[in-house]
Design a protein around this motif. Structure first.
Motif, PDB file in Angstrom:
ATOM      1  N   TYR A  69       0.831  -1.205   0.000  1.00  0.00           N
ATOM      2  CA  TYR A  69       0.000   0.000   0.000  1.00  0.00           C
ATOM      3  C   TYR A  69       0.868   1.258   0.000  1.00  0.00           C
ATOM      4  N   ILE A  70       1.877   1.306   0.878  1.00  0.00           N
ATOM      5  CA  ILE A  70       2.706   2.506   0.982  1.00  0.00           C
ATOM      6  C   ILE A  70       3.571   2.677  -0.264  1.00  0.00           C
ATOM      7  N   ALA A  71       4.118   1.593  -0.796  1.00  0.00           N
ATOM      8  CA  ALA A  71       4.924   1.682  -2.016  1.00  0.00           C
ATOM      9  C   ALA A  71       4.086   2.229  -3.170  1.00  0.00           C
ATOM     10  N   MET A  72       2.843   1.769  -3.273  1.00  0.00           N
ATOM     11  CA  MET A  72       1.948   2.289  -4.302  1.00  0.00           C
ATOM     12  C   MET A  72       1.681   3.772  -4.077  1.00  0.00           C
ATOM     13  N   GLU A  73       1.432   4.145  -2.834  1.00  0.00           N
ATOM     14  CA  GLU A  73       1.139   5.539  -2.505  1.00  0.00           C
ATOM     15  C   GLU A  73       2.331   6.439  -2.803  1.00  0.00           C
ATOM     16  N   GLN A  74       3.545   5.900  -2.634  1.00  0.00           N
ATOM     17  CA  GLN A  74       4.761   6.668  -2.890  1.00  0.00           C
ATOM     18  C   GLN A  74       5.184   6.635  -4.364  1.00  0.00           C
ATOM     19  N   ASN A  75       4.293   6.155  -5.213  1.00  0.00           N
ATOM     20  CA  ASN A  75       4.525   6.093  -6.659  1.00  0.00           C
ATOM     21  C   ASN A  75       5.739   5.241  -7.014  1.00  0.00           C
ATOM     22  N   GLU A  76       5.786   4.070  -6.432  1.00  0.00           N
ATOM     23  CA  GLU A  76       6.832   3.107  -6.754  1.00  0.00           C
ATOM     24  C   GLU A  76       6.169   1.807  -7.222  1.00  0.00           C
ATOM     25  N   PRO A  77       5.570   1.840  -8.417  1.00  0.00           N
ATOM     26  CA  PRO A  77       4.806   0.667  -8.878  1.00  0.00           C
ATOM     27  C   PRO A  77       5.645  -0.595  -9.027  1.00  0.00           C
ATOM     28  N   LYS A  78       6.891  -0.467  -9.464  1.00  0.00           N
ATOM     29  CA  LYS A  78       7.712  -1.670  -9.631  1.00  0.00           C
ATOM     30  C   LYS A  78       8.060  -2.272  -8.278  1.00  0.00           C
ATOM     31  N   LYS A  79       8.355  -1.431  -7.285  1.00  0.00           N
ATOM     32  CA  LYS A  79       8.601  -1.948  -5.943  1.00  0.00           C
ATOM     33  C   LYS A  79       7.333  -2.586  -5.397  1.00  0.00           C
ATOM     34  N   THR A  80       6.191  -1.977  -5.700  1.00  0.00           N
ATOM     35  CA  THR A  80       4.914  -2.554  -5.272  1.00  0.00           C
ATOM     36  C   THR A  80       4.725  -3.946  -5.869  1.00  0.00           C
ATOM     37  N   VAL A  81       5.069  -4.094  -7.150  1.00  0.00           N
ATOM     38  CA  VAL A  81       4.970  -5.395  -7.817  1.00  0.00           C
ATOM     39  C   VAL A  81       5.862  -6.422  -7.123  1.00  0.00           C
ATOM     40  N   ASP A  82       7.075  -6.024  -6.780  1.00  0.00           N
ATOM     41  CA  ASP A  82       7.990  -6.960  -6.117  1.00  0.00           C
ATOM     42  C   ASP A  82       7.440  -7.401  -4.764  1.00  0.00           C
ATOM     43  N   ILE A  83       6.930  -6.446  -3.997  1.00  0.00           N
ATOM     44  CA  ILE A  83       6.374  -6.765  -2.677  1.00  0.00           C
ATOM     45  C   ILE A  83       5.159  -7.678  -2.828  1.00  0.00           C
ATOM     46  N   ALA A  84       4.277  -7.321  -3.759  1.00  0.00           N
ATOM     47  CA  ALA A  84       3.053  -8.102  -3.958  1.00  0.00           C
ATOM     48  C   ALA A  84       3.360  -9.511  -4.462  1.00  0.00           C
ATOM     49  N   THR A  85       4.394  -9.638  -5.302  1.00  0.00           N
ATOM     50  CA  THR A  85       4.774 -10.960  -5.796  1.00  0.00           C
ATOM     51  C   THR A  85       5.276 -11.842  -4.662  1.00  0.00           C
ATOM     52  N   ALA A  86       6.085 -11.237  -3.773  1.00  0.00           N
ATOM     53  CA  ALA A  86       6.576 -11.994  -2.613  1.00  0.00           C
ATOM     54  C   ALA A  86       5.415 -12.380  -1.702  1.00  0.00           C
ATOM     55  N   ALA A  87       4.458 -11.474  -1.548  1.00  0.00           N
ATOM     56  CA  ALA A  87       3.288 -11.772  -0.719  1.00  0.00           C
ATOM     57  C   ALA A  87       2.470 -12.908  -1.328  1.00  0.00           C
ATOM     58  N   TYR A  88       2.331 -12.900  -2.647  1.00  0.00           N
ATOM     59  CA  TYR A  88       1.581 -13.946  -3.343  1.00  0.00           C
ATOM     60  C   TYR A  88       2.250 -15.305  -3.187  1.00  0.00           C
ATOM     61  N   ARG A  89       3.577 -15.289  -3.211  1.00  0.00           N
ATOM     62  CA  ARG A  89       4.310 -16.535  -3.028  1.00  0.00           C
ATOM     63  C   ARG A  89       4.096 -17.100  -1.620  1.00  0.00           C
ATOM     64  N   ALA A  90       4.045 -16.181  -0.610  1.00  0.00           N
ATOM     65  CA  ALA A  90       3.872 -16.622   0.781  1.00  0.00           C
ATOM     66  C   ALA A  90       2.423 -16.976   1.092  1.00  0.00           C
ATOM     67  N   HIS A  91       1.478 -16.327   0.423  1.00  0.00           N
ATOM     68  CA  HIS A  91       0.046 -16.531   0.717  1.00  0.00           C
ATOM     69  C   HIS A  91      -0.719 -16.696  -0.599  1.00  0.00           C
ATOM     70  N   PRO A  92      -0.489 -17.761  -1.338  1.00  0.00           N
ATOM     71  CA  PRO A  92      -1.052 -17.895  -2.689  1.00  0.00           C
ATOM     72  C   PRO A  92      -2.565 -18.057  -2.745  1.00  0.00           C
ATOM     73  N   GLN A  93      -3.209 -18.378  -1.625  1.00  0.00           N
ATOM     74  CA  GLN A  93      -4.655 -18.576  -1.630  1.00  0.00           C
ATOM     75  C   GLN A  93      -5.416 -17.423  -0.978  1.00  0.00           C
ATOM     76  N   ASP A  94      -4.697 -16.421  -0.510  1.00  0.00           N
ATOM     77  CA  ASP A  94      -5.337 -15.336   0.243  1.00  0.00           C
ATOM     78  C   ASP A  94      -5.934 -14.296  -0.701  1.00  0.00           C
ATOM     79  N   ARG A  95      -7.217 -14.025  -0.524  1.00  0.00           N
ATOM     80  CA  ARG A  95      -7.913 -13.117  -1.435  1.00  0.00           C
ATOM     81  C   ARG A  95      -7.321 -11.707  -1.417  1.00  0.00           C
ATOM     82  N   GLU A  96      -7.084 -11.159  -0.229  1.00  0.00           N
ATOM     83  CA  GLU A  96      -6.551  -9.795  -0.146  1.00  0.00           C
ATOM     84  C   GLU A  96      -5.190  -9.699  -0.823  1.00  0.00           C
ATOM     85  N   ILE A  97      -4.367 -10.710  -0.657  1.00  0.00           N
ATOM     86  CA  ILE A  97      -3.043 -10.715  -1.273  1.00  0.00           C
ATOM     87  C   ILE A  97      -3.156 -10.774  -2.796  1.00  0.00           C
ATOM     88  N   ILE A  98      -4.037 -11.625  -3.295  1.00  0.00           N
ATOM     89  CA  ILE A  98      -4.214 -11.747  -4.746  1.00  0.00           C
ATOM     90  C   ILE A  98      -4.712 -10.424  -5.323  1.00  0.00           C
TER      91      ILE A  98
END
Length: 692
Positions: A69-98
């Motif tokens: 959320y903060i990375a997106m707010e700070q206009n760092e979309p690529k960093k946001t993608v990296d964080i979200a990808t790591a989150a998806y790997r750790a929680h692949p079935q979680d709706r909020e993460i997806i």
């Protein structure tokens, strides 16, 4: 594809970690709170690093969500993608993460991956509307416009983001030159939210293509009323004016009064003072320029000059006019006789019939200055009419002189829907009385105490009175709120969006009794984390301020889509030229969610917007409903096309929440309980005692 989704970019592992205290072991909850405190202390970069560090060490879901959320707010979309990808790997079935991962890819312009992630989400009726919108945005980016239309039509059946889904649908029809369907979609968006000016503009353009010049003109005229800075809108009005088939005044509205209203006189408590109200004022409360004031008293009347000397007399329902010509002012009677005056004249009608009050009709009074619903109408007022000659501004200024309780009757129905529960109306009456007493003399330098606009309190006189509104005033007559034996700053907004903000967060002076209070029924603000704002704005929780009887839901949750080109023009005109807009970055967001400082980045420089009213007035045509919003960029062919705002509330959000009060009254709370919720440190007092 999954292998790609699971990869984490190399630099993610090298974000600086925040060391834990040496001897005190911290739980994950402690560390989440510590990171949240950093964010709400206006240190988003430190907060981001703290959340990233926690997510790396523990795979904590909330840490991932906050970091993204903060990375997106700070206009760092690529960093946001990296964080979200790591989150998806750790929680692949979680709706909020997806969902978070999908929005990260969407904001970064990676539409195919965003579409795939969104398609993986399980069915959830409560979240289908927003899912369909995001799917459509991804498909629009991929050029799959037919699929996007289908999903937007599905989303348009919802009740939360109706304006956004119809607006995006309209853009697709417009692209296909299907102006009939485009007009219908844009109309639905602008009807749902009359402050969605971008929808009105596209609606007007579609109507012009269809040859409906009268309605197209009306739409552009409403936009012009709220914001005169757009050259595009000015050109549209010039282009359409010769094509009108009806008189302009008939198209744009304007109520004409032909006869007076029977009113009962208001008998106020002993000691009630009079108040002078400037009529037809500008948005900032200052006098508008006019050289004529046309008026018709209901009863026989006298006219006195500034010294109190009677200079003229008139009969009931006679039509008189004050005229300013070549710097000199005079009254003109129906028989043509002129009565010159220098400073002012006061028109004093008198009713000799018991139980019958008198009124004065004033022709062509501006209402709603600076709003899309601005109009020029005939208005009717109780009391006396004073006409000031202001030589410095070369204008005549109409001023209504009434007692305080008469004034309040013209305020209540202008400021709150009269179909709201009676206890909400009573609470508003107490606050309106308190506000007037607190701000007597606010515009003294212009010859009146208060104006009739939102700069003070909206006042419509007899024309705005209602039986329920008058009853609310009468049933609370003389009641006000004090803090330490002085009238409180009884500020209010139409809707707080779920929680009020403090005066300090709004950029005002810190005030003990103007602190945040929650209207939520199912959300605990004691455990607030930054990412919750995204959840609260995109998937609204239940709250007293979500009350939707006799009021649009757009006051609680709203969306706006602002083109980069349009925003660039607004910033250039109102601030400076910073080139193409590349990012909108909130620098300060309070615990209530309202943004109080925002950075606008461009290819040629930056602009910092401070305070909620400055932010609201510099990010779009007209103004945003509030500064409680999150904003996401939308790219087409790797080029920033527009910004999507997801917002909550209408107004500054400080103090009393009108819609929240209606929800509380509907739930059975009385007006004193309601007022004590929003102003817990205030005490009830008598206005008559205050004036003694």
């Amino acid at each position: 594809m999954k292998k790609f989704l699971f990869k984490i970019l190399f630099f993610y592992f090298f974000f600086p970690a925040i060391p834990a205290a040496a001897d005190v072991p911290q739980t994950q909850a402690d560390r989440l709170k510590e990171a949240g405190d950093l964010y709400f202390s206006y240190e988003p970069e430190k907060a981001l690093n703290a959340y990233i560090n926690l997510s790396k060490e523990t795979q904590n879901k909330q840490a991932f969500l906050n970091a993204a959320y903060i990375a997106m707010e700070q206009n760092e979309p690529k960093k946001t993608v990296d964080i979200a990808t790591a989150a998806y790997r750790a929680h692949p079935q979680d709706r909020e993460i997806i969902e978070t991962a999908a929005e990260a890819y969407l904001a970064d312009g990676q539409y195919a991956i965003a579409e795939k992630l969104l398609s993986e989400l399980p069915d959830d009726p409560a979240r289908t509307e927003f899912l369909s919108i995001n799917l459509a945005r991804a498909q629009m980016g991929l050029g799959e416009n037919d699929l996007a239309k289908y999903n937007l039509k599905m989303a348009a059946r919802g009740k939360t983001h109706t304006a956004l889904s119809n607006y995006l649908l309209g853009l697709l029809y417009e692209k296909d030159k299907d102006y009939q369907n485009a007009a219908e979609a844009f109309k639905k968006a602008s009807v749902y939210d009359h402050q969605f000016i971008e929808a009105k503009k596209h609606y007007g353009a579609a109507l012009e293509k269809l040859g409906n010049y009268n309605e197209a003109y009306r739409q552009f005229r409403m936009i012009y009323s709220s914001d005169k800075s757009s050259p595009e809108v000015a050109r549209a009005l010039e282009r359409l004016r010769p094509r009108l088939t009806r008189p302009e005044k008939e198209i744009t509205g304007g109520k004409e009064l032909l006869k007076h209203t029977f009113v009962k006189p208001v008998i106020p408590p002993a000691g009630t003072r009079e108040i002078k109200v400037g009529l037809g004022m500008r948005q900032n409360g200052k006098p508008s320029v006019r050289d004529k004031i046309h008026f018709l008293p209901s009863h026989d009347f006298t006219v006195t000059d500034a010294a109190g000397k009677v200079i003229a007399r008139g009969k009931a329902r006679e039509s008189w006019v004050a005229v300013l010509q070549s710097g000199k002012a005079h009254l003109s009677a129906p028989n043509g006789k002129k009565y010159p005056f220098s400073k002012s004249v006061t028109v004093v009608p008198v009713s000799h019939t018991e139980g019958e009050g008198h009124t004065i009709i004033v022709k062509s009074v501006m209402s709603g200055a600076g709003m899309t619903w601005a109009s020029v109408d005939d208005k009717e007022y109780r009391g006396k009419l004073q006409i000031l000659h202001n030589p410095r501004q070369n204008t005549l200024v109409p001023v209504n002189i009434v007692n305080m309780e008469e004034y309040l009757q013209g305020v209540i129905s202008s400021e709150m829907p009269t179909k709201f529960p009676m206890n909400a109306l009573r609470a508003q009456a107490v606050l309106a009385r308190t506000y007037a007493l607190k701000h007597l003399g606010k515009h003294r330098s212009y010859g009146y105490d208060v104006c009739d606009t939102q700069n003070c309190q909206v006042y419509g006189g007899v024309s705005a009175e209602s039986e329920r509104g008058n009853a609310a005033v009468e049933s609370t007559m003389g009641e006000m709120l004090n803090y330490q034996n002085k009238p409180i700053e009884s500020v209010f907004s139409a809707n707080c969006g779920g929680i009020t903000q403090s005066a300090k967060e709004a950029g005002w002076n810190e005030t003990p009794y103007l602190n945040p209070v929650s209207d939520y029924k199912d959300f605990d603000f004691n455990n607030l984390q930054p990412y919750h704002f995204k959840e609260l704005l995109q998937y609204p929780h239940d709250a007293y301020s979500r009350y939707d009887k006799h009021v649009s839901m757009a006051a609680y949750r709203w969306t706006r889509v602002v083109d980069e080109e349009e925003l660039r023009a607004v910033i250039k005109k109102q601030k400076k030229d910073i080139g193409k807009i590349t990012a909108l970055i909130p620098l300060r967001r309070g615990r209530s969610g309202y943004v109080s400082r925002l950075l606008v980045k461009g290819t040629k420089g930056t602009v910092t917007l401070n305070k909620e009213n400055v932010i609201r007035n510099n990010l779009s045509l007209g103004m945003l409903r509030s500064s409680y919003f999150i904003v996401e960029p939308h790219y087409e062919n790797r080029e920033l096309k527009y910004f999507v705002f997801y917002g909550g509330g209408w107004g500054h959000g400080v103090g009393f929440c009108q819609t929240g009060a209606a929800g509380r009254a509907d739930a059975g709370q009385d007006y004193k309980t309601i007022l004590h919720h929003y102003f817990p440190l205030a005490e009830f007092a008598s206005a008559a005692q205050e004036e003694d």
